[in-house]
Design a protein around this motif. Structure first.
Motif, mmCIF file in Angstrom:
data_model
loop_
_atom_site.group_PDB
_atom_site.id
_atom_site.type_symbol
_atom_site.label_atom_id
_atom_site.label_comp_id
_atom_site.label_asym_id
_atom_site.label_seq_id
_atom_site.Cartn_x
_atom_site.Cartn_y
_atom_site.Cartn_z
ATOM 1 N N TRP A 87 42.285 -5.542 7.929
ATOM 2 C CA TRP A 87 42.683 -6.950 7.776
ATOM 3 C C TRP A 87 41.488 -7.868 7.981
ATOM 4 O O TRP A 87 41.273 -8.824 7.240
ATOM 5 C CB TRP A 87 43.794 -7.250 8.788
ATOM 6 N N LEU A 88 40.692 -7.558 9.028
ATOM 7 C CA LEU A 88 39.537 -8.424 9.319
ATOM 8 C C LEU A 88 38.406 -8.245 8.321
ATOM 9 O O LEU A 88 37.691 -9.197 8.014
ATOM 10 C CB LEU A 88 39.002 -8.119 10.723
ATOM 11 N N GLY A 89 38.261 -7.022 7.807
ATOM 12 C CA GLY A 89 37.089 -6.732 6.986
ATOM 13 C C GLY A 89 37.212 -7.118 5.526
ATOM 14 O O GLY A 89 36.202 -7.243 4.847
ATOM 15 N N LEU A 90 38.435 -7.302 5.052
ATOM 16 C CA LEU A 90 38.614 -7.500 3.608
ATOM 17 C C LEU A 90 38.502 -8.955 3.178
ATOM 18 O O LEU A 90 39.023 -9.847 3.851
ATOM 19 C CB LEU A 90 39.991 -6.974 3.186
ATOM 20 N N GLU A 91 37.866 -9.146 2.053
ATOM 21 C CA GLU A 91 37.782 -10.493 1.492
ATOM 22 C C GLU A 91 39.150 -10.899 0.934
ATOM 23 O O GLU A 91 39.615 -12.014 1.144
ATOM 24 C CB GLU A 91 36.734 -10.496 0.385
ATOM 25 N N ASP A 92 39.792 -9.987 0.206
ATOM 26 C CA ASP A 92 41.125 -10.238 -0.346
ATOM 27 C C ASP A 92 42.084 -9.201 0.254
ATOM 28 O O ASP A 92 42.064 -8.029 -0.133
ATOM 29 C CB ASP A 92 41.095 -10.128 -1.871
#
Lengths: 225, 224
Positions: A87-92
């Protein structure tokens, strides 16, 4: 492009883990086969009657096995709170939804095809030319179910009684898919390819509808708390 | 060897105002204000249950505050990358540390080739190809930190980084956190192990029963 690429990366991650552990497919295949045999036994000994019931029996067996599969596949992200890392790492973040949907589609297609093979052998279904369309029907049935499921799972994700809630919330959403699967496979057995194609188109439309809903609503329903 | 290679960073500012968090009927955090910026290592101290983990989760955006707000601003106008290393580690149990790091880096758009060097820097390269579920808790904690670093974060939030580590592992982790701070990133560490954490912190905040009880510059800053 990021959404598609990240979704494929995440689907590959789930499939790699499944290939390594065989936690979802092996268990659910046994469950599905058992359901197929048990419901078949309950329906009675007449082979003709069982052949008539084959589309329903196989679809129901696949559905119950799919529920177990969803839970196991979701456990991959629940363990060690790995979901929060994604959740934290994704751009989308919608890539989490699409990735899960793709992985579920692959695994549920494999499960559905295996159950149909079993049904053909056990219920002595004549292998007619129309059955060549069966893989397409199974794959799009799996994609429709997966698109709905991948959206529902985060809704019940944190619930204490998720094992009860998941089927209760999911089953009503899966009724149209179940009907299309049953009618499509019956059309195949009855050598009515036009009917089977029609029901496959319904499944494709269901997939598109659920994917659209998923892309719109996923971030709102899946926000960790 | 550096922990991370990227050096050109836009300054980041983190501002939390009036943060409160209510779990059921229990207040975990009340009226917390905190400001921090790139190049700082801030220590959040406090006993178990004082609200340290809750504060970090709110700062990371993994929980919604019952009151107050968290604002992250980047001079470049982009969304700052935030990595949170919590108790659970966020590792996929059936992937190896190398696979976990590569996956995290790839999804964050960071350099994937540095994954192995981060594991090496934290002294866990030997475990790079072992499934994470079979690793010891001390190794897992370092792999979890490495996973956070692999995303090339602008803001690194670490909950109890020294828990369960032996002296050598703790030294490596402490050194890595300092390097990350020196690289121009903001590091916020929550810990109840005072001496070890204070040694490298620029300033510390003490939480008592969910409230800030003390806000001081640490010895390392005073010494400079």
């Amino acid at each position: 492009m990021t959404l598609v690429t990240d979704s494929l990366i995440l689907a590959r991650k789930d499939l790699r883990i499944e290939l390594r552990t065989r936690a979802a497919l092996a268990g659910t295949l046994v469950l599905g086969a058992a359901a197929l045999v048990m419901v078949g036994l309950a329906a009675g000994p007449g082979l003709g009657r069982l052949r008539d019931l084959a589309p329903s029996l196989t679809a129901i067996a696949a559905l119950f096995a799919s529920l177990a599969m969803v839970d196991r596949l979701d456990a991959i992200d629940r363990q060690n709170e790995a979901f929060e890392g994604l959740w934290l790492g994704l751009e989308d973040r919608r890539a989490i939804y699409l990735g899960k949907m793709l992985a579920l589609t692959v695994l549920q297609s494999m499960l559905g095809l295996a159950l149909w093979l079993l049904a053909i052998v056990l219920l002595d279904i004549p292998v007619v030319s129309g059955l060549l369309w069966l893989p397409a029907l199974v794959v799009f049935g799996a994609s429709a179910a997966a698109a709905a499921t991948a959206l529902v799972v985060p809704l019940v994700g944190g619930a204490d009684r998720r094992t009860v809630l998941l089927p209760v919330v999911m089953l009503p959403m899966l009724v149209p898919t179940l009907l299309a699967m049953v009618n499509g496979s019956r059309a195949l057995i009855d050598q009515d390819p036009a009917g089977a194609i029609g029901w496959t188109v319904v499944l494709i439309a269901e997939t598109a509808l659920f994917v659209g809903l998923g892309l719109l609503a996923y971030e709102a329903v899946a926000t960790p708390e | 060897m550096r922990v991370l290679s990227r050096v050109d960073r836009s300054p980041i500012a983190l501002t939390a105002t009036g943060l409160a968090k209510l779990y059921g009927g229990t207040l975990a955090l009340v009226g917390v204000d905190l400001s921090a910026r790139s190049g700082e290592l801030v220590l959040v101290r406090g006993a178990n249950g004082s609200g340290k983990s809750t504060l970090l989760r709110l700062l990371a955006g993994l929980a919604t505050p019952s009151a107050g707000q968290v604002r992250l601003t980047c001079e470049a106008g982009t969304r700052p990358r935030v990595a949170f290393v919590g108790h659970a580690g966020h590792l996929f149990a059936d992937l190896t540390p190398e696979e976990n790091l590569t996956l995290a880096a790839r999804l964050a758009g960071a350099d994937q080739t540095s994954a192995l060097s981060i594991l090496d820097r934290l002294g866990v390269a030997a475990a790079a190809r072992t499934r994470s579920r079979w690793l010891s808790s001390g190794t897992l904690r370092r792999v979890a930190l490495a996973r956070g670093l692999a995303t090339d974060p602008d803001i690194l939030l670490v909950d109890e980084p020294f828990a369960g580590l032996d002296a050598e592992a703790a030294r490596l982790v402490g050194g890595a956190l300092e390097e990350v701070r020196n690289d121009g990133r903001l590091v916020i560490v929550a810990s109840h192990e005072d001496a070890r954490s204070r040694a490298s912190a620029d300033r510390s905040v003490e939480l008592v029963a969910g409230r800030i009880a003390d806000h001081t510059a640490a010895e390392s800053v005073l010494a400079r």
